[in-house]
Motif scaffolding. Structure first.
Motif, mmCIF file in Angstrom:
data_model
loop_
_atom_site.group_PDB
_atom_site.id
_atom_site.type_symbol
_atom_site.label_atom_id
_atom_site.label_comp_id
_atom_site.label_asym_id
_atom_site.label_seq_id
_atom_site.Cartn_x
_atom_site.Cartn_y
_atom_site.Cartn_z
ATOM 1 N N LEU A 1 38.553 43.145 32.230
ATOM 2 C CA LEU A 1 39.533 44.051 32.895
ATOM 3 C C LEU A 1 40.730 44.664 32.169
ATOM 4 O O LEU A 1 41.156 45.637 32.117
ATOM 5 N N ALA A 2 41.381 43.445 31.563
ATOM 6 C CA ALA A 2 42.381 43.560 30.568
ATOM 7 C C ALA A 2 42.248 44.735 29.376
ATOM 8 O O ALA A 2 42.877 45.617 28.943
ATOM 9 N N GLY A 3 40.992 44.787 28.793
ATOM 10 C CA GLY A 3 40.548 45.700 27.914
ATOM 11 C C GLY A 3 40.437 47.132 28.502
ATOM 12 O O GLY A 3 40.675 48.177 27.909
ATOM 13 N N VAL A 4 39.821 47.272 29.490
ATOM 14 C CA VAL A 4 39.703 48.503 30.193
ATOM 15 C C VAL A 4 41.239 48.992 30.283
ATOM 16 O O VAL A 4 41.341 50.306 29.832
ATOM 17 N N SER B 1 41.040 38.829 41.486
ATOM 18 C CA SER B 1 41.262 38.623 40.110
ATOM 19 C C SER B 1 40.053 39.227 39.029
ATOM 20 O O SER B 1 40.208 39.445 38.092
ATOM 21 N N ALA B 2 38.914 39.376 39.941
ATOM 22 C CA ALA B 2 37.581 39.744 39.243
ATOM 23 C C ALA B 2 37.308 41.220 39.754
ATOM 24 O O ALA B 2 36.010 41.661 39.229
ATOM 25 N N PHE B 3 37.996 41.896 40.505
ATOM 26 C CA PHE B 3 37.472 43.343 40.717
ATOM 27 C C PHE B 3 38.658 44.190 40.538
ATOM 28 O O PHE B 3 39.947 44.017 40.794
ATOM 29 N N LEU C 1 34.674 48.155 39.215
ATOM 30 C CA LEU C 1 34.593 47.121 38.260
ATOM 31 C C LEU C 1 34.467 45.620 38.652
ATOM 32 O O LEU C 1 35.278 45.169 39.555
ATOM 33 N N THR C 2 33.530 44.907 38.203
ATOM 34 C CA THR C 2 33.258 43.554 38.545
ATOM 35 C C THR C 2 33.404 42.857 37.306
ATOM 36 O O THR C 2 32.375 42.973 36.503
ATOM 37 N N ASN D 1 31.056 35.685 31.817
ATOM 38 C CA ASN D 1 30.966 36.060 30.426
ATOM 39 C C ASN D 1 32.050 37.041 29.866
ATOM 40 O O ASN D 1 31.807 37.452 28.631
ATOM 41 N N ARG D 2 32.912 37.284 30.670
ATOM 42 C CA ARG D 2 34.010 38.352 30.207
ATOM 43 C C ARG D 2 33.410 39.884 30.039
ATOM 44 O O ARG D 2 33.994 40.503 29.286
#
Length: 144
Positions: free
Chosen positions: A44-47, A71-73, A94-95, A99-100
């Motif tokens: 998500l940080a990369g997105v 924190s995962a969505f 996004l989910t 495995n990141r």
């Protein structure tokens, strides 16, 4: 009898009208799902980082937001105008997986939004590309 038929026809036509006040929860359903991608090699940080880079390079803005309290969505949202409602928007849900990598589900009220979805996915995965590009596609998932 003609009155009943006329009222039934009117009810059917009313169901086809653009829903004013369509909510995000109503949009993010199987009925409006355009496509999905699985196990994209980004977190998500990369997105979010790539969307900022894409905006700087291509002058095209998509909104990244985290789902409140999770924190995962997250979501990437395209609005054709700042005041556009959910009925005019394209949403990538996004989910984040253990495995990141991320799974993505795309939603739109209107059909025919695959070009926009590809542009959004390209902005996430190849931020320096200003046109839709599928070189990042996970070849195992193509056709799913």
């Amino acid at each position: 009898m003609k009155t009943i038929f006329a009222l039934a026809s009117l009810a059917v036509l009313a169901g086809c009208a653009t829903p004013e006040g369509l909510t995000l929860n109503q949009l993010e359903t199987d009925r409006y799902q355009v496509t999905e991608r699985r196990r994209l090699p980004i977190d998500l940080a990369g997105v979010q980082r790539n969307l900022f880079q894409h905006e700087k390079v291509c002058h095209e803005t998509y909104t990244f937001e985290m789902v409140p309290g999770e924190s995962a969505f997250g979501r990437v949202v395209y609005r054709p105008t700042p005041e556009a409602g959910w009925d005019r928007s394209v949403v990538l849900s996004l989910t984040l997986l253990h495995n990141r990598t991320i799974n993505v589900s795309a939603y739109s009220y209107y059909a025919g939004q695959m070009d926009r979805v590809h542009q959004m996915l390209t902005a996430m995965m190849k931020p320096d590309a200003c046109t839709a590009n599928t070189s990042w596609e996970n070849k195992l998932d193509v056709g799913d």
